[in-house]
Design an enzyme around this catalytic site. Structure first.
Site, PDB file in Angstrom:
ATOM      1  N   GLU A   1     -21.594   9.187  29.770  1.00 16.89           N
ATOM      2  CA  GLU A   1     -23.056   9.078  29.677  1.00 16.89           C
ATOM      3  C   GLU A   1     -23.525   7.634  29.824  1.00 16.89           C
ATOM      4  O   GLU A   1     -23.552   6.883  28.845  1.00 16.89           O
ATOM      5  CB  GLU A   1     -23.547   9.652  28.332  1.00 16.89           C
ATOM      6  CG  GLU A   1     -25.071   9.553  28.190  1.00 16.89           C
ATOM      7  CD  GLU A   1     -25.619  10.130  26.885  1.00 16.89           C
ATOM      8  OE1 GLU A   1     -24.824  10.551  26.027  1.00 16.89           O
ATOM      9  OE2 GLU A   1     -26.842  10.154  26.732  1.00 16.89           O
TER      10      GLU A   1
ATOM     11  N   LYS B   1     -23.232  12.568  32.470  1.00 22.23           N
ATOM     12  CA  LYS B   1     -24.501  12.801  31.768  1.00 22.23           C
ATOM     13  C   LYS B   1     -25.430  11.626  32.051  1.00 22.23           C
ATOM     14  O   LYS B   1     -25.434  10.635  31.307  1.00 22.23           O
ATOM     15  CB  LYS B   1     -24.236  12.963  30.265  1.00 22.23           C
ATOM     16  CG  LYS B   1     -25.497  13.108  29.415  1.00 22.23           C
ATOM     17  CD  LYS B   1     -25.180  13.662  28.046  1.00 22.23           C
ATOM     18  CE  LYS B   1     -26.405  13.643  27.144  1.00 22.23           C
ATOM     19  NZ  LYS B   1     -26.204  14.434  25.919  1.00 22.23           N
TER      20      LYS B   1
HETATM   21  P1  13P Z   1     -31.694  13.185  24.407  1.00 24.21           P
HETATM   22  O1  13P Z   1     -31.714  14.429  25.280  1.00 24.21           O
HETATM   23  O2  13P Z   1     -32.603  13.284  23.215  1.00 24.21           O
HETATM   24  O3  13P Z   1     -31.863  11.942  25.212  1.00 24.21           O
HETATM   25  O4  13P Z   1     -30.257  13.122  23.767  1.00 24.21           O
HETATM   26  C1  13P Z   1     -29.171  13.337  24.572  1.00 24.21           C
HETATM   27  C2  13P Z   1     -28.035  12.579  24.046  1.00 24.21           C
HETATM   28  O5  13P Z   1     -27.013  13.140  23.733  1.00 24.21           O
HETATM   29  C3  13P Z   1     -28.151  11.121  23.942  1.00 24.21           C
HETATM   30  O6  13P Z   1     -26.882  10.569  23.814  1.00 24.21           O
END
Ligand code: 13P
Length: 355
Positions: free
Chosen positions: A177, A219
């Protein structure tokens, strides 16, 4: 577990019409969310809240996996079942956040680098034994006229790749991510450029560390104008820029891209995902969701910390899961938000038939 098993877990997480519930807020973050509603944050109230989300009747039809925080994976539901097992019996894969947070980057105090590599191998082994089958690590990239620095982008990319490699060694699918924040006044064009640069650095680092792309998920943020930008992009513009950026920078071997919501309004996040999936042209990966706030906010609001509202909270989560499940295959409509629905009502499936 072989690399084939990692691939099959990754594919399960992006099964047709399904996405991931991110419920891995740290204690301080969840406490801040509870505070806004006047809900007291205790180990018990956080457990009740997570159990409410994880056992929402019918949501498993649209939720393939749930990301937990360390506290949650060690907790049991009200009937004594470990929460990881409560997920697994519904066919929801348990996941775990394993980074230890974004810390100021030495030499560039307005930027962060995500920490947590020390001792990670042992922690991954323990989480796997507790039932986790995938993991998450979030890198945070601040965007201003002058930032991000290449030092920040490269340090975060390197840490993401080291984490992903360790996960695969320990038989967990890594969710990689790299989040370019939507805070600020930048244009959508600038977000697209920076997101591309970050993805390029991340896949370069993943290659260098020998990560099997078939056994991971990406992500990313969607490509958006900054929250304070005077010109906000339309849903179509966001979808077009996001898909173009992914096509340029994400190898086709990656089985799935699961977007974060990043502070977007819940329905807007759903509309964006739907529009991305409706665009013509090649999409070599599944495009789905791994939303935190955009799935949870309506449920948290409906629950408000009260036992008598648990069913209302579960229904709110079900509705968002159902809408995002539809958006992950490009079949979301505004009308879905107006219908009264319940898990027993199978009619929502009918409107998904081919149009
Ligand atoms: P949000 O969808 O609230 O951005 O959170 C996703 C997430 O896992 C952030 O690390």
């Amino acid at each position: 577990m072989t690399s084939h098993d990692l691939e099959s877990v990754a594919l399960t997480l992006v099964a047709e019409g399904k996405g991931i519930l991110a419920a891995d807020e740290t204690i301080p973050t969840l406490t801040r969310r509870f505070d806004t509603l006047g809900v007291q944050s205790t180990e018990q109230s956080r457990r009740t809240y997570r159990e409410m989300l994880f056992t929402s009747p019918g949501a498993a039809e649209f939720i393939s996996g749930a990301i937990m925080y360390d506290e949650t994976i060690r907790q049991k539901s009200s009937d004594g079942t470990p929460l990881a097992e409560a997920l697994a019996v519904q066919g929801i894969l348990p996941g775990i956040k394993v980074d230890t947070g974004a810390k100021p980057l030495a030499g560039s105090p307005n930027e962060t680098v995500t920490e947590g590599l020390d001792g990670l191998r042992d922690r991954l082994r323990e989480y796997h034994a507790m039932g986790a089958r995938f993991a998450k690590w979030r890198a945070v990239i601040h965007l201003t006229d002058a930032l991000p620095s290449s030092a920040c982008v490269n340090a975060n990319a390197h840490a993401l790749a080291r984490y992903a490699s360790l996960c695969q060694e320990q038989e967990l699918v890594p969710i990689v991510e790299p989040e370019v924040l939507m805070d600020g006044s930048h244009t959508i064009e600038r977000c697209e450029g920076v997101t591309g640069t970050v993805l390029h650095a991340v896949f370069n680092a993943l290659f260098e560390q020998g990560v099997a792309l078939e056994g991971m998920l990406l992500k990313p943020n969607m490509v958006l104008a900054g929250k304070e930008c005077a010109r906000q992009a339309s849903v179509e513009e966001v979808a077009t820029a996001t898909l173009r950026c992914l096509r340029r920078h994400v190898p086709a071997a990656v089985p799935g891209v699961v977007f974060l919501s990043g502070g977007q309004n819940a329905r807007v996040a759903t509309a964006h995902l739907n529009a991305i999936n409706r665009l013509p042209g090649p999409k070599p990966w599944k495009l789905s969701f791994s939303y935190g706030r955009a799935l949870q906010d309506p449920a948290l609001e409906a629950w408000h910390g009260r036992d008598e509202n648990l069913a209302a909270g579960q229904n709110a989560l079900y509705r968002r899961a159902r809408s995002n499940g539809a958006a992950s295959i490009g079949k979301y409509t505004d009308e879905m938000e107006l219908e009264s629905v319940s898990a027993d009502d199978a009619s929502h499936r009918r409107e998904w038939s081919d149009d």
